[in-house]
Scaffold this active site. Structure first.
Site, PDB file in Angstrom:
ATOM      1  N   ASP A 265       0.540  -0.958  -0.276  1.00 34.00           N
ATOM      2  CA  ASP A 265      -0.151   0.143  -0.111  1.00 34.00           C
ATOM      3  C   ASP A 265       0.596   1.508  -0.098  1.00 34.00           C
ATOM      4  OD1 ASP A 265      -2.186   2.020   0.458  1.00 34.00           O
ATOM      5  OD2 ASP A 265      -3.300  -0.023   0.977  1.00 34.00           O
ATOM      6  N   HIS A 288       2.152   1.822  -3.652  1.00 31.42           N
ATOM      7  CA  HIS A 288       0.735   2.478  -3.951  1.00 31.42           C
ATOM      8  C   HIS A 288       1.459   3.996  -4.089  1.00 31.42           C
ATOM      9  CE1 HIS A 288      -2.471   0.121  -3.095  1.00 31.42           C
ATOM     10  NE2 HIS A 288      -1.905  -0.307  -3.986  1.00 31.42           N
TER      11      HIS A 288
END
Ligand SMILES: *[C@@H]1O[C@H](CO)[C@@H](O)[C@H](O)[C@H]1NC(C)=O
Ligand SMILES: *[C@@H]1O[C@H](CO)[C@@H](O)[C@H](O)[C@H]1NC(C)=O
Length: 457
Positions: A265, A288
């Site tokens: 993430d 991310h």
């Protein structure tokens, strides 16, 4: 006469001997005294640094026995003396259950010397929101070259089994993601813990260590003031769900540098209540990217200011540098600089998204939003695979003061869309850019936009 002579001689001899003897005894006495003094000062040194090895508190360090109590006992002792050091020695593996290192009644400036490995249980049990939790400390340092391993695969697999279409955009941002199905099918609790958290503390340092395979966020700071993170490594697979690298919330004066972040993430996630955040010389990917937000979820008010990210590299990530807010929030993001960022094979290197929605939610447009202003992008270079620049700003609260200079982003062979996208985005280009960004509007948003977004932060 002869006898007298002899007697004098004898007396002289006795005197000499006794003198010599007393000298020896004095010497040895002196020596003993010195030794005593040395050992005393060593004792004192040991006491004042108060070093507490968990092995001396009953830890087995075999990776099988439960060493939680030993860690708690060592901590309780350390807590009594300022500057104490809890030592987790190398060469051992310590299985530790969720544990709270509470500092509410502790002396300041405690140190956790982590050279060994700490692993989390793989079984269900008394899991809370945190695994290793440090709270209410004044001066806490975790240092060493040890490893904290959350053994997260049991949690991820549970989740992935029940969410086969997971696209890894569900968020861990203070909301309660929808894990219920995972619990029904798998064995682990529905809420996945953060591996290492600091709460309500000042002067926090984390250096040297590796944190890997967290069930969820690896390292979190909440309500902390004065944080230094450097020379650490965070690592979990790129497809592990919701495994943020470093999560900051309600924290001020934070410096993160010389750190490598690979996760599933956000490499770094900056949430509401943060200001004075300085990130430099980090490497991010997979993951991310580096994000501010998502802010303003469920109509909440969010305030973030004074964030600098510079001299860093980002590769093979979903986003590069991103600001994301939900529809319907209030507050502001102000004073953000992204400078000298090298991206490589990043889907979307530059993103502002004020229509953020994580897929598991229904997100209708609202009439307010967290206001975004004063965001500068300087020297962002490298390759992208989807969209180089995307500014999707709010209708009610347009973005203002976006400045860009020395942008040089080129499609890798698989790039989908070269056209920068802007919606309600105001600012200026300070140099020519690659690609050409012609969609940014000059000047500021009109007065009708000055909305009721809850005022200043
Ligand atoms: C911004 O944050 C940095 C620390 O990261 C601090 O040194 C600086 O004074 C802050 N500036 C403002 C205007 O708050
Ligand atoms: C929300 O607003 C944006 C910008 O005006 C628009 O593109 C989008 O379609 C709207 N979404 C919904 C769900 O109405």
């Amino acid at each position: 006469m002869k006898n007298i002579k002899f007697l004098v001689y004898l007396i002289f001899l006795v005197w000499l001997l006794s003198n010599h003897l007393s000298c020896i005894s004095a010497k040895s006495h002196k020596h003993r005294k010195l030794q005593k003094a040395i050992s005393f000062s060593q004792e004192r040194a040991a006491i004042s640094s108060n070093s507490l090895n968990v092995l001396n508190y009953g830890a087995k360090g075999d990776g099988i026995a439960d060493d939680t109590n030993a860690f708690e006992a060592a901590w309780a002792e350390a807590c009594k003396v300022s500057g104490s050091v809890v030592t987790v020695p190398s060469g051992s593996v310590f299985l530790v259950k969720p544990i709270s290192f509470s500092g509410a009644n502790c002396q300041p400036n405690l140190v956790f010397q982590l050279d060994g490995k700490i692993i989390a249980p793989k079984s269900s049990g008394a899991w809370g929101l945190q695994w290793l939790d440090f709270t209410k400390l004044q001066g806490i340092t975790i240092r060493g070259n040890g490893i904290i391993d959350g053994q997260g695969s049991v949690w991820w697999n549970d989740y992935l089994d029940t969410n086969p279409t997971y696209e890894s955009e569900a968020e861990a941002d203070g909301g309660s993601p929808d894990w219920e199905n995972a619990e029904a099918k798998g064995q682990m609790p529905s809420t996945k813990p953060t591996a290492l958290r600091f709460y309500g503390s000042t002067d926090v340092t984390v250096t040297g260590i590796t944190i890997q395979n967290s069930p969820q966020t690896h390292l979190k700071f909440d309500d902390c003031n004065g944080v230094q993170v450097f020379g650490i490594s965070i690592s979990s697979p790129g497809n592990s769900p919701n495994t943020d690298g470093i999560h900051l919330q309600n924290s001020k004066d934070v410096v993160i540098h010389t750190t490598s972040l690979a996760c599933g993430d956000d490499c770094i996630s900056i949430q509401t209540g943060c200001s004075g955040i300085y990130v430099h010389n980090v490497n991010c990917g997979p993951g991310h990217g580096i994000s501010i937000g998502g802010l303003g979820k469920d109509g909440t008010r969010a305030c973030v200011s004074n964030v600098t990210v510079r001299d860093s590299t980002i590769q093979n990530t979903l986003n590069g540098v991103r600001i994301k807010t939900w529809q319907g929030g209030s507050g502001s993001v102000q004073g953000v600089m992204f400078s000298n960022i090298q991206v490589s094979e990043v889907e979307n290197p530059i993103v502002i998204d004020q229509y953020y929605c994580d897929g598991s939610h229904h997100c209708p447009n609202k009439t307010s939003a967290v206001a975004i202003s004063g965001v500068s992008y300087q020297s962002i270079k490298g390759t992208y695979t989807s969209n180089p620049v995307r500014f999707a700003c709010s209708d009610s609260t347009p973005c203002s003061g976006i400045t860009l200079s020395t942008i040089d982003l080129n499609p890798s062979s698989q790039a989908k869309n070269d056209n920068p996208f802007c919606w309600e985005a105001f600012g200026e280009l300070q140099t020519a850019t690659t690609p050409t960004i012609s969609c940014l509007r000059t000047g500021g948003p009109s007065r009708k936009h000055i909305n009721n977004n809850g005022g200043s932060c």
